[in-house]
Scaffold this active site. Sequence first.
Site, PDB file in Angstrom:
ATOM      1  N   GLY A  31       0.813  -1.217   0.000  1.00 35.85           N
ATOM      2  CA  GLY A  31       0.000   0.000   0.000  1.00 35.85           C
ATOM      3  C   GLY A  31       0.845   1.264   0.000  1.00 35.85           C
ATOM      4  O   GLY A  31       2.042   1.222  -0.281  1.00 35.85           O
ATOM      5  N   ASN A  32       0.178   2.402   0.299  1.00 30.72           N
ATOM      6  CA  ASN A  32       0.800   3.717   0.182  1.00 30.72           C
ATOM      7  C   ASN A  32       1.364   3.856  -1.241  1.00 30.72           C
ATOM      8  O   ASN A  32       2.548   4.100  -1.446  1.00 30.72           O
ATOM      9  CB  ASN A  32       1.899   3.920   1.244  1.00 30.72           C
ATOM     10  CG  ASN A  32       2.372   5.366   1.269  1.00 30.72           C
ATOM     11  OD1 ASN A  32       3.550   5.648   1.117  1.00 30.72           O
ATOM     12  ND2 ASN A  32       1.464   6.283   1.437  1.00 30.72           N
ATOM     13  N   LEU A  33       0.462   3.647  -2.181  1.00 28.31           N
ATOM     14  CA  LEU A  33       0.871   3.501  -3.574  1.00 28.31           C
ATOM     15  C   LEU A  33       1.416   4.812  -4.165  1.00 28.31           C
ATOM     16  O   LEU A  33       0.837   5.874  -3.970  1.00 28.31           O
ATOM     17  CB  LEU A  33      -0.323   3.021  -4.412  1.00 28.31           C
ATOM     18  CG  LEU A  33      -0.978   1.715  -3.924  1.00 28.31           C
ATOM     19  CD1 LEU A  33      -2.150   1.344  -4.829  1.00 28.31           C
ATOM     20  CD2 LEU A  33       0.028   0.569  -3.857  1.00 28.31           C
ATOM     21  N   HIS A  37       4.571   1.954  -7.887  1.00 31.04           N
ATOM     22  CA  HIS A  37       3.557   0.893  -7.870  1.00 31.04           C
ATOM     23  C   HIS A  37       2.663   0.991  -9.120  1.00 31.04           C
ATOM     24  O   HIS A  37       2.328  -0.007  -9.741  1.00 31.04           O
ATOM     25  CB  HIS A  37       2.636   1.018  -6.654  1.00 31.04           C
ATOM     26  CG  HIS A  37       3.329   0.851  -5.338  1.00 31.04           C
ATOM     27  ND1 HIS A  37       3.486   1.883  -4.447  1.00 31.04           N
ATOM     28  CD2 HIS A  37       3.887  -0.238  -4.757  1.00 31.04           C
ATOM     29  CE1 HIS A  37       4.109   1.443  -3.378  1.00 31.04           C
ATOM     30  NE2 HIS A  37       4.374   0.161  -3.528  1.00 31.04           N
ATOM     31  N   GLN A  61       7.782  -9.710   7.662  1.00 28.29           N
ATOM     32  CA  GLN A  61       9.007  -9.205   7.050  1.00 28.29           C
ATOM     33  C   GLN A  61       9.600  -8.004   7.778  1.00 28.29           C
ATOM     34  O   GLN A  61      10.554  -7.399   7.305  1.00 28.29           O
ATOM     35  CB  GLN A  61       8.794  -8.897   5.563  1.00 28.29           C
ATOM     36  CG  GLN A  61       7.883  -7.717   5.250  1.00 28.29           C
ATOM     37  CD  GLN A  61       7.571  -7.640   3.762  1.00 28.29           C
ATOM     38  OE1 GLN A  61       6.775  -8.411   3.236  1.00 28.29           O
ATOM     39  NE2 GLN A  61       8.180  -6.689   3.060  1.00 28.29           N
ATOM     40  N   LYS A 151      13.595  -1.868  -7.908  1.00 31.02           N
ATOM     41  CA  LYS A 151      14.279  -1.204  -6.781  1.00 31.02           C
ATOM     42  C   LYS A 151      14.668  -2.236  -5.729  1.00 31.02           C
ATOM     43  O   LYS A 151      15.748  -2.205  -5.174  1.00 31.02           O
ATOM     44  CB  LYS A 151      13.393  -0.126  -6.158  1.00 31.02           C
ATOM     45  CG  LYS A 151      14.123   0.612  -5.034  1.00 31.02           C
ATOM     46  CD  LYS A 151      13.286   1.704  -4.445  1.00 31.02           C
ATOM     47  CE  LYS A 151      12.245   1.188  -3.497  1.00 31.02           C
ATOM     48  NZ  LYS A 151      12.793   0.641  -2.245  1.00 31.02           N
ATOM     49  N   SER A 187       9.825   5.352  -3.087  1.00 27.56           N
ATOM     50  CA  SER A 187       9.625   4.352  -2.041  1.00 27.56           C
ATOM     51  C   SER A 187       8.643   4.937  -1.031  1.00 27.56           C
ATOM     52  O   SER A 187       8.674   6.151  -0.766  1.00 27.56           O
ATOM     53  CB  SER A 187      10.964   4.074  -1.338  1.00 27.56           C
ATOM     54  OG  SER A 187      10.738   3.494  -0.076  1.00 27.56           O
TER      55      SER A 187
END
Length: 280
Positions: A31-33, A37, A61, A151, A187
Amino acid sequence: MIIARTKVELKDTLKNLSNRPGKLALIPTMGNLHDGHLSLIKLAKLKSSKTITTIFINPLQFGNNEDFDKYPKTHELDIEKLEKEQCDVLFMPVNKDEVFPPPGKIKNIDSGMLGRDLCGKIRPGHFDGVLTVVNRMFELINPDIAIFGAKDYQQQILIKKMAKSLYPNLELLTAPIIRSQSGLALSSRNNYLSEQELKLASSLYKSLQQSVISYNNKINTEEIIKDAQKFLKSKNLIFDYFELRDSQLNTVKDSNFTGKKVFLASATINKTRLIDNIEF
Ligand code: PAF
């Protein structure tokens, strides 16, 4: 766009989707596209006729001292962006039980030696967590194509290795890095940085670009890395690693090696760790 919030909703949605012809492409995200993305979704639309994005902040993770709790959540904006890209399905599970079976029944994937190298040295267990959730998404969704960003170079190599043995028919695509005007790789974690820090952060890409130039001018790799380290320090970036590898992340021992190579770097600025790479 159909939004599935549970395993059952996902199953029903996929069943309906299977009536439509063509390939299904999966874009796993946390998320937080951002435009990085969205470039994966654009590539998915070119390569397939059905697209599914997942938004799931995978606890497996993140290390104990990492940013799991503060990882940016912008669900409404993300949905708007996905709708604009005409993504067909969003799987945004309400909680981790909609992804993983009960503890003890989770199929943990070991990322092996490569998973403990480079970023894996700094983030023990990180890649096991990534592979475990990606494997689970593959099990739940059974896509024809899955797309990841360049990336996270080490991540996409490890996923390719895992998929080669577990999902031989799955096509894995890697989409190029998308950068801001300053060269900084996009990012979600860039959101943690101030204006001034964002400017300094773009030095990471500059150091990679300079390293490629130096390598092509036959400068010794050790010297290149020392120079990069010095440059990053002068920009207040705390150096984590800076390495030259081949495209499968093996060490490049021979200075006459002519195959595809990659400079990979990681540095921290005010507790935010940045990664970047250039393949050449
Ligand atoms: O790259 C990411 O955002 C994550 O590591 C992934 C692949 C979605 C797994 O949680």
